[in-house]
Design a protein around this motif. Structure first.
Motif, PDB file in Angstrom:
ATOM      1  N   GLY A   1       0.798  -1.225   0.000  1.00 51.70           N
ATOM      2  CA  GLY A   1       0.000   0.000   0.000  1.00 51.70           C
ATOM      3  C   GLY A   1       0.826   1.269   0.000  1.00 51.70           C
ATOM      4  O   GLY A   1       0.334   2.337  -0.346  1.00 51.70           O
ATOM      5  N   CYS A   2       2.080   1.160   0.350  1.00 55.60           N
ATOM      6  CA  CYS A   2       2.976   2.326   0.380  1.00 55.60           C
ATOM      7  C   CYS A   2       3.769   2.470  -0.911  1.00 55.60           C
ATOM      8  O   CYS A   2       4.567   3.382  -1.045  1.00 55.60           O
ATOM      9  N   ARG A   3       3.557   1.577  -1.854  1.00 56.08           N
ATOM     10  CA  ARG A   3       4.239   1.670  -3.149  1.00 56.08           C
ATOM     11  C   ARG A   3       3.464   2.648  -4.020  1.00 56.08           C
ATOM     12  O   ARG A   3       2.521   2.290  -4.720  1.00 56.08           O
ATOM     13  N   ASP A   4       3.874   3.900  -3.966  1.00 61.60           N
ATOM     14  CA  ASP A   4       3.128   4.945  -4.665  1.00 61.60           C
ATOM     15  C   ASP A   4       3.996   5.813  -5.571  1.00 61.60           C
ATOM     16  O   ASP A   4       3.520   6.762  -6.164  1.00 61.60           O
ATOM     17  N   GLY A   5       5.294   5.505  -5.674  1.00 61.17           N
ATOM     18  CA  GLY A   5       6.174   6.302  -6.523  1.00 61.17           C
ATOM     19  C   GLY A   5       6.622   7.605  -5.896  1.00 61.17           C
ATOM     20  O   GLY A   5       7.274   8.415  -6.543  1.00 61.17           O
ATOM     21  N   HIS A   6       6.293   7.792  -4.636  1.00 58.58           N
ATOM     22  CA  HIS A   6       6.671   9.013  -3.916  1.00 58.58           C
ATOM     23  C   HIS A   6       7.654   8.631  -2.812  1.00 58.58           C
ATOM     24  O   HIS A   6       7.325   7.816  -1.956  1.00 58.58           O
ATOM     25  N   TYR A   7       8.841   9.200  -2.840  1.00 57.70           N
ATOM     26  CA  TYR A   7       9.874   8.846  -1.871  1.00 57.70           C
ATOM     27  C   TYR A   7       9.634   9.620  -0.568  1.00 57.70           C
ATOM     28  O   TYR A   7      10.312  10.595  -0.256  1.00 57.70           O
ATOM     29  N   GLY A   8       8.642   9.145   0.180  1.00 60.51           N
ATOM     30  CA  GLY A   8       8.273   9.789   1.433  1.00 60.51           C
ATOM     31  C   GLY A   8       8.925   9.119   2.632  1.00 60.51           C
ATOM     32  O   GLY A   8       9.835   8.288   2.501  1.00 60.51           O
ATOM     33  N   THR A   9       8.453   9.455   3.810  1.00 57.24           N
ATOM     34  CA  THR A   9       9.080   8.987   5.049  1.00 57.24           C
ATOM     35  C   THR A   9       9.035   7.469   5.206  1.00 57.24           C
ATOM     36  O   THR A   9       9.986   6.878   5.719  1.00 57.24           O
ATOM     37  N   THR A  10       7.983   6.825   4.747  1.00 58.63           N
ATOM     38  CA  THR A  10       7.890   5.370   4.862  1.00 58.63           C
ATOM     39  C   THR A  10       8.926   4.692   3.962  1.00 58.63           C
ATOM     40  O   THR A  10       9.565   3.710   4.351  1.00 58.63           O
ATOM     41  N   THR A  11       9.117   5.233   2.776  1.00 58.50           N
ATOM     42  CA  THR A  11      10.129   4.691   1.870  1.00 58.50           C
ATOM     43  C   THR A  11      11.527   4.950   2.414  1.00 58.50           C
ATOM     44  O   THR A  11      12.404   4.086   2.320  1.00 58.50           O
ATOM     45  N   VAL A  12      11.750   6.111   2.996  1.00 58.42           N
ATOM     46  CA  VAL A  12      13.050   6.414   3.614  1.00 58.42           C
ATOM     47  C   VAL A  12      13.361   5.390   4.705  1.00 58.42           C
ATOM     48  O   VAL A  12      14.474   4.865   4.789  1.00 58.42           O
ATOM     49  N   THR A  13      12.374   5.072   5.533  1.00 56.95           N
ATOM     50  CA  THR A  13      12.572   4.091   6.601  1.00 56.95           C
ATOM     51  C   THR A  13      12.896   2.715   6.020  1.00 56.95           C
ATOM     52  O   THR A  13      13.807   2.032   6.490  1.00 56.95           O
ATOM     53  N   ALA A  14      12.167   2.315   4.977  1.00 56.58           N
ATOM     54  CA  ALA A  14      12.425   1.018   4.344  1.00 56.58           C
ATOM     55  C   ALA A  14      13.818   0.978   3.724  1.00 56.58           C
ATOM     56  O   ALA A  14      14.542  -0.013   3.853  1.00 56.58           O
ATOM     57  N   MET A  15      14.222   2.060   3.072  1.00 54.29           N
ATOM     58  CA  MET A  15      15.559   2.113   2.477  1.00 54.29           C
ATOM     59  C   MET A  15      16.628   2.083   3.557  1.00 54.29           C
ATOM     60  O   MET A  15      17.683   1.453   3.388  1.00 54.29           O
ATOM     61  N   SER A  16      16.385   2.739   4.669  1.00 57.01           N
ATOM     62  CA  SER A  16      17.320   2.695   5.790  1.00 57.01           C
ATOM     63  C   SER A  16      17.539   1.258   6.255  1.00 57.01           C
ATOM     64  O   SER A  16      18.668   0.823   6.503  1.00 57.01           O
ATOM     65  N   GLN A  17      16.462   0.505   6.328  1.00 54.10           N
ATOM     66  CA  GLN A  17      16.563  -0.895   6.734  1.00 54.10           C
ATOM     67  C   GLN A  17      17.350  -1.705   5.695  1.00 54.10           C
ATOM     68  O   GLN A  17      18.152  -2.569   6.049  1.00 54.10           O
ATOM     69  N   TRP A  18      17.133  -1.428   4.410  1.00 59.64           N
ATOM     70  CA  TRP A  18      17.890  -2.107   3.367  1.00 59.64           C
ATOM     71  C   TRP A  18      19.381  -1.742   3.482  1.00 59.64           C
ATOM     72  O   TRP A  18      20.257  -2.600   3.377  1.00 59.64           O
ATOM     73  N   GLN A  19      19.675  -0.458   3.697  1.00 53.03           N
ATOM     74  CA  GLN A  19      21.064  -0.029   3.853  1.00 53.03           C
ATOM     75  C   GLN A  19      21.728  -0.761   5.016  1.00 53.03           C
ATOM     76  O   GLN A  19      22.886  -1.178   4.915  1.00 53.03           O
ATOM     77  N   GLU A  20      20.992  -0.939   6.090  1.00 53.19           N
ATOM     78  CA  GLU A  20      21.548  -1.642   7.244  1.00 53.19           C
ATOM     79  C   GLU A  20      21.786  -3.112   6.918  1.00 53.19           C
ATOM     80  O   GLU A  20      22.785  -3.686   7.353  1.00 53.19           O
ATOM     81  N   ARG A  21      20.913  -3.717   6.118  1.00 51.21           N
ATOM     82  CA  ARG A  21      21.154  -5.095   5.659  1.00 51.21           C
ATOM     83  C   ARG A  21      22.440  -5.172   4.837  1.00 51.21           C
ATOM     84  O   ARG A  21      23.107  -6.201   4.808  1.00 51.21           O
ATOM     85  N   CYS A  22      22.753  -4.082   4.155  1.00 53.37           N
ATOM     86  CA  CYS A  22      23.972  -4.018   3.339  1.00 53.37           C
ATOM     87  C   CYS A  22      25.204  -3.655   4.174  1.00 53.37           C
ATOM     88  O   CYS A  22      26.301  -3.542   3.632  1.00 53.37           O
ATOM     89  N   GLY A  23      25.021  -3.440   5.465  1.00 55.60           N
ATOM     90  CA  GLY A  23      26.143  -3.160   6.349  1.00 55.60           C
ATOM     91  C   GLY A  23      26.407  -1.699   6.647  1.00 55.60           C
ATOM     92  O   GLY A  23      27.392  -1.362   7.299  1.00 55.60           O
ATOM     93  N   PHE A  24      25.540  -0.814   6.190  1.00 49.84           N
ATOM     94  CA  PHE A  24      25.731   0.612   6.438  1.00 49.84           C
ATOM     95  C   PHE A  24      25.034   1.038   7.728  1.00 49.84           C
ATOM     96  O   PHE A  24      24.025   0.463   8.112  1.00 49.84           O
TER      97      PHE A  24
END
Length: 81
Positions: free
Chosen positions: A27-50
């Motif tokens: 439901g958050c897949r809307d093409g807008h890089y908002g706060t929810t997407t930032v949080t998800a990307m942060s989690q992905w970055q942490e999976r990558c070791g950042f």
């Protein structure tokens, strides 16, 4: 900013990969890089070791070439810029 956010195809592609990773709800897949997407990307970055700059600080959630390239390699898109 007030009004309807702009939708970007490239953002929707990244969001789809984050959904597939279980880091973002469909439901958050809307093409807008908002706060929810930032949080998800942060989690992905942490999976990558950042991590954040300060000890214990989370990754910033702003995609860089390395994290986007890793996400793309896993989910079938190519980073060109």
């Amino acid at each position: 900013m007030p009004g309807t956010p702009v939708t970007y195809a490239a953002t929707a592609t990244v969001e789809a990969a984050l959904v597939d990773e279980g880091l973002l709800t469909k439901g958050c897949r809307d093409g807008h890089y908002g706060t929810t997407t930032v949080t998800a990307m942060s989690q992905w970055q942490e999976r990558c070791g950042f991590r954040g700059r300060a000890p214990g600080q989370p990754a910033d959630g702003i995609p860089g070439r390395t994290t986007l390239t890793r996400l793309g390699a896993k989910h079938g898109f190519t980073v060109t810029h």
